[in-house]
Scaffold this motif. Structure first.
Motif, short mmCIF file in Angstrom:
data_model
loop_
_atom_site.label_atom_id
_atom_site.label_comp_id
_atom_site.label_asym_id
_atom_site.label_seq_id
_atom_site.Cartn_x
_atom_site.Cartn_y
_atom_site.Cartn_z
N LYS A 152 -6.65 4.27 7.31
CA LYS A 152 -7.05 2.87 7.41
C LYS A 152 -8.55 2.86 7.66
O LYS A 152 -9.01 3.29 8.72
CB LYS A 152 -6.32 2.25 8.61
N GLU A 200 0.14 9.08 9.45
CA GLU A 200 1.13 9.77 8.62
C GLU A 200 1.33 8.93 7.35
O GLU A 200 1.36 7.70 7.42
CB GLU A 200 2.42 9.82 9.46
N GLU A 225 6.21 0.08 0.76
CA GLU A 225 6.48 -1.05 1.64
C GLU A 225 7.95 -1.46 1.59
O GLU A 225 8.54 -1.55 0.51
CB GLU A 225 5.58 -2.23 1.27
N ASP A 262 1.66 -0.97 11.95
CA ASP A 262 0.83 -2.12 12.35
C ASP A 262 1.07 -2.54 13.79
O ASP A 262 1.75 -3.53 14.07
CB ASP A 262 1.06 -3.30 11.39
N LYS A 281 -1.52 -7.17 0.15
CA LYS A 281 -0.18 -7.69 0.34
C LYS A 281 -0.25 -9.18 0.07
O LYS A 281 -1.21 -9.84 0.47
CB LYS A 281 0.25 -7.47 1.79
N1 LIG Z 1 0.98 5.01 6.85
C1 LIG Z 1 0.96 4.39 5.70
N2 LIG Z 1 1.47 4.96 4.60
C2 LIG Z 1 1.46 4.33 3.41
N3 LIG Z 1 0.91 3.14 3.21
C3 LIG Z 1 0.39 2.51 4.26
C4 LIG Z 1 0.38 3.10 5.55
N4 LIG Z 1 -0.20 2.26 6.40
C5 LIG Z 1 -0.53 1.18 5.70
N5 LIG Z 1 -0.19 1.32 4.40
C6 LIG Z 1 -0.39 0.35 3.34
O1 LIG Z 1 -1.51 -0.45 3.64
C7 LIG Z 1 -1.13 -1.80 3.80
C8 LIG Z 1 -1.91 -2.43 4.93
O2 LIG Z 1 -1.66 -1.73 6.09
P1 LIG Z 1 -1.54 -2.43 7.49
O3 LIG Z 1 -0.61 -3.58 7.37
O4 LIG Z 1 -1.24 -1.44 8.53
O5 LIG Z 1 -3.02 -2.93 7.63
P2 LIG Z 1 -3.61 -3.95 8.61
O6 LIG Z 1 -5.07 -3.95 8.38
O7 LIG Z 1 -3.12 -3.66 9.95
O8 LIG Z 1 -2.98 -5.27 8.02
P3 LIG Z 1 -2.34 -6.52 8.69
O9 LIG Z 1 -2.74 -6.53 10.11
O10 LIG Z 1 -2.90 -7.61 7.88
O11 LIG Z 1 -0.86 -6.33 8.50
C9 LIG Z 1 0.35 -1.76 4.07
O12 LIG Z 1 0.99 -2.91 3.65
C10 LIG Z 1 0.79 -0.57 3.24
O13 LIG Z 1 0.95 -0.94 1.92
#
Ligand SMILES: Nc1ncnc2c1ncn2[C@@H]1O[C@H](COP(=O)(O)OP(=O)(O)OP(=O)(O)O)[C@@H](O)[C@H]1O
Length: 893
Positions: free
Chosen positions: A79, A129, A135, A192, A531
């Protein structure tokens, strides 16, 4: 073709260059070119974008096997968060640190594993990981819905993960399909943790409402009451289970709100419409769902009961694995994997040069730079203190010099990051120690004072103040304990970070056009990998509020709402037979600390005042002081109108129609002496009443203090009010509180009931029976609140109207408090509706639902104004009961 080729290979050089680039390359040439272009972040090669969230892109990363460079040894999801887009102390920053610290603490197969956190000058990279199964909501979308056996297995994993995090004292608070991923074996992975929070005790309640509207428990939305956060997580699990088995979300078929954008209406619908199932969901899971999706959290199953439910029996063995077992298992795994890791580390450590030489020159240039500004952010609001890196008192000289020294070493154990983080931890531990010392000193003083002769009133008052200080400090101390825990986690993080020698954390090139942080909900939808859903909303977060159009209050009102909630919740915690204390947090009201009128001291709401006839509070005295008085005046004028005289406090005190000064009233009412000049009192005589609120700046004790006065003769209206409010006397102290409270914080109970608003403004006569309290509340519309107040103080009628609202609001709020204190459900309370079965709706709406699924819930109790039924139900006699209580108490004193 050739033109394309030329375009691709044109480096600004002459024909020679083109010629060279057009030559057929050998595979090794191509490979080396590919290698040169490879983007890296620390030890990871960066690949495609996996997804995009609020913070930016999540990239696939991998490491290569050191022995055979082509072999991928490990895949991760990184991230990437642009540092320059993170505003210090902002909601985003808090979320990031929350997530990191929580994940550091959690090791469960169904919770995403935090590998490490890296940063360079531009990015923070949370290395997770890799959940290669993608998703979860897309998985359901693909399959339309899950078969019960598959659903049962995945739900069991969800329950196991949630149970594990709850056992660690953490609640997720944003469980939803979009925050669930699948690993390569189609196991569920919870992700998340941006809204994770900590509860300390079994019955610890939370006050911050969050959760995406479609998944948020009703108690978060329709009540200001602190909620049992684990039960809120369980509600969300129920919604997830329903979506798994049905293929759509429950309560998704309101014809008046097909998109569910109107959150108030959505919750109105949820609370009024019984749960219905499609026929393909069999009775046993239906039974579980019925027990999960219960509006009353007390009746909702807890995690243990879920684990014991008939439907999950096939997985009882898995569910019997305790959190301790998981911890032990993980420890064993780590221990088993350690020898190899240790060898690798040793090898790398012995040859720092060789490890760095794997990276290009540009990598070397962009070595880790700690942006201390990020770490030096001020201590955030209390509720966030658990999971963030808070401000250290200083990062000492040694730290910076060692940072310089150790730059050459390229060892993360000695990296600037570690050192700076260690400095943060040390500074906070030191601050905590200092605080403890101060507590002890104050405690001793309190004890000494308590032994003093009771005649020494002055000293005793002093003692009271000290006691209060002690209580406040204890509060701080409790927070510190939470912080210490967090610091423990941080310290652990630093230690573990120190085990890895690679310090050459770089990102050569991630994306030239990186714009994740500026995205709003709308722009989220446009991104290729985004998303299809909005940015999460958390109270206080501006980013997420963009689409909350019907409730999109200005900051002032939003803040005062939280202030309202705070005060009410403080009221709720009070024992009626003890002196109430009200301290309004100026941070919550959003008003400048030194200039805003506010309720200040413990003594401000004195129950010991002599009983007085009901009178409307029509004049206010505000004292301002020091350098901020012009700001204070303007706020005051904004709130109260412009008909005020500002006079230096020390020179004169204006007299009312009976020729009495506020001080005279003060002494005649035996009001407790002001502590440090801060007190709130209500002064009255037969014809005139006025309310006083004082505000002193701690900073500018020497500056002159100003007072603002406006006297209003209310005698002509008093009789009328009396008549209308027969039997409701001696509530003056309550009104005084609510008056000042209202004046200060512009209490935000509201409604958009235009008819009632119009009626009130035209008639201006109060209907002061408790039954009309709600109507009084309905009168305060969001839109006209800002503009209404100034004009209201310009004439008696308007003042009177204001008073009527104040009174109505006071009554409403008292009733609220009373109602919340009572464990009995209110008669006709539609929120606890029973659940039926029968609806069949096979439309797969999960995909469309996602557009709005991630918006966090503001506490909508005060905003649920379009729907009269959503307003809390009241018993007419409740206010009277409370008032009678105060009356009795007042007479006793
Ligand atoms: N560990 C992971 N493995 C595979 N894909 C991931 C992983 N973490 C996140 N993703 C992908 O990245 C996208 C965004 O991640 P995440 O939701 O954790 O981000 P965020 O910045 O916290 O977003 P939000 O707070 O808006 O939900 C997820 O919907 C997924 O598609």
């Amino acid at each position: 073709m050739s033109s394309i080729s030329n375009r691709h290979t044109y480096y600004g050089g002459g024909s020679n260059t083109q010629h060279t680039t057009n030559m057929v390359r050998s595979p090794s040439d191509r490979l080396s070119k590919l290698k040169r272009k490879q983007i890296t972040f620390g030890p990871y090669y960066i690949g495609s974008t996996l997804g995009e969230g609020e913070f930016g892109k999540v990239k696939l990363g991998w490491t290569r096997n050191p022995t055979s460079n082509q072999e991928v040894s490990k895949q991760v999801a990184i991230k990437l968060i642009r540092r320059d887009k993170i505003v210090k102390n902002s909601e985003k920053e808090i979320k990031i640190f929350r997530e990191i610290n929580a994940l550091k603490h959690l090791t469960h197969p169904n919770i995403v594993k935090l590998e490490e956190v890296l940063q360079n000058s531009k990015y923070i990279g949370i290395v997770l990981e890799y959940a290669s199964g993608g998703e979860f909501y897309r998985y359901i979308q693909r399959k339309r819905r899950l078969k019960e056996t598959a659903g049962c297995r995945l739900f069991t994993q969800l329950v196991s993960g949630v149970n594990y995090m709850h056992s660690k004292g953490l609640v997720h608070r944003d469980l939803k399909l979009e925050n669930l991923l699948l690993d390569k074996h189609e196991n569920l992975v919870i992700t998340d943790f941006g809204f994770v929070n900590e509860f300390l005790k079994d019955n610890d309640l939370m006050k911050t409402s969050c959760g995406s509207p479609c998944y948020a428990a009703p108690e978060l939305v329709i009540s200001t009451k602190p909620y049992e956060a684990r039960k809120a997580d369980i509600w969300s699990c129920g919604i997830i289970l329903y979506a798994m088995l049905a293929g759509y979300l429950p309560w998704d078929d309101d014809p008046q709100n097909p998109e569910g954008d109107d959150i108030a209406r959505l919750y109105y619908f949820i609370t009024r419409t019984s749960l219905k199932f499609p026929e393909y969901i069999s009775p046993i899971p239906r039974d579980l769902l019925r027990r999960l999706l219960v509006s009353d959290p007390r009746k909702r199953l807890n995690i243990r009961q879920i684990q014991q439910h008939e439907w999950l029996r096939p997985h009882s063995e898995f569910l019997s694995i305790t959190p301790e077992d998981w911890d032990n298992k993980m420890k064993t795994e780590v221990a088993l994997s350690n020898p190899q890791q240790n060898n690798e580390k040793l090898n790398k450590a012995s040859s720092v040069e060789s490890s760095t030489s794997k990276y290009s020159n540009s990598d070397k240039r962009d070595t880790l730079i700690i942006d201390t500004a990020m770490l030096l952010s001020p201590v955030p609001p209390q509720e966030y203190q658990s999971y963030i890196i808070t401000k250290p008192s200083s990062v000492n000289e040694d730290t910076s010099s060692s940072t310089q020294k150790n730059k050459k070493m390229h060892s993360r154990s000695n990296s600037a990051a570690s050192i700076a983080l260690q400095a943060v931890v040390d500074a906070e531990l030191e601050a905590s120690q200092r605080n403890q010392d101060h507590i002890n000193t104050v405690k001793n003083e309190v004890n000494r004072n308590e032994n003093m002769n009771t005649k020494e009133k002055r000293s005793n008052n002093n003692s009271d103040n000290k006691k209060q200080e002690y209580i406040n400090l204890q509060q701080v101390s409790r927070n510190d304990t939470m912080q210490d825990r967090s610091m423990g986690i941080r310290a652990e993080f630093i230690r573990s970070a120190g085990n890895n020698e690679r310090e050459d954390i770089q990102l050569k090139k991630v994306e030239t056009n990186y714009n994740g942080e500026n995205s709003t909900r709308g722009s989220h939808n446009s991104g290729k990998h985004r998303k299809p859903r909005p940015t999460s909303y958390h109270p206080g977060s501006s980013s997420g509020r963009t689409n909350l159009s019907p409730y999109d209050f200005n900051t002032f009102n939003t803040n005062t709402e939280s202030s309202t909630k705070k005060v009410i919740s403080q009221l709720e915690t009070l024992q009626f037979d003890s002196t109430p204390s009200l301290i309004v947090d100026t941070e919550a009201t959003g008003m400048p600390v030194n200039s805003s009128p506010k309720i200040l001291s413990q003594r401000s709401f004195s129950m010991s005042k002599p009983s007085l006839d009901l009178q409307s509070v029509t004049a206010d005295l505000i004292k301002f002081q020091g350098e901020n008085d012009s700001a204070a005046k303007s706020i005051h004028e904004h709130v109260m109108g412009t008909n005020w005289q500002y006079v230096p406090h020390s020179i004169s005190s204006p007299k009312n129609s009976l020729g009495r000064t506020p001080e005279e009233y003060d002494s005649s009412l035996q009001h407790p002496p002001s502590s440090g000049g801060k007190y709130e009192t209500v002064l009255t005589d037969s014809n005139t009443s006025y309310n006083s609120i004082t505000q002193e700046s701690e900073k500018s004790k020497t500056s002159p203090m100003y007072e603002a006065y406006m006297f209003t003769d209310v005698s002509t209206q008093r009789d009328k009010i009396k008549e209308e409010k027969k039997g409701s006397k001696k509530r003056f102290s309550i009104l005084s509180f609510y008056s000042s409270y209202n004046n200060n914080s512009k209490t935000s109970f509201d409604s958009s009931d235009t008819k009632s608003r119009a009626d009130h403004s035209s008639i201006g006569s109060p209907q002061l029976t408790p039954g009309h309290a709600t109507q009084g509340r309905a009168d305060l519309s969001v839109r006209d609140r800002n503009t209404r107040m100034p004009s209201m103080t310009n004439n008696t009628n308007n003042s009177h109207l204001k008073n009527e609202r104040i009174i109505s609001q006071a009554e409403s709020d008292i009733e609220d408090v009373y109602r919340r204190r009572s464990s009995k459900p209110i008669k006709n309370d539609k929120r606890y509706s029973s659940i039926e079965i029968g609806r069949d709706n096979t439309a797969n709406k999960i995909g469309t639902r996602n557009k709005r699924a991630s918006m966090m819930v503001p506490n909508l109790q005060e905003h649920n104004t379009n729907i009269p039924e959503l307003r809390p139900q009241r018993e007419q006699s409740t206010a009277k009961k409370v008032i009678d209580f105060f009356k009795r108490r007042s007479m006793r004193l």
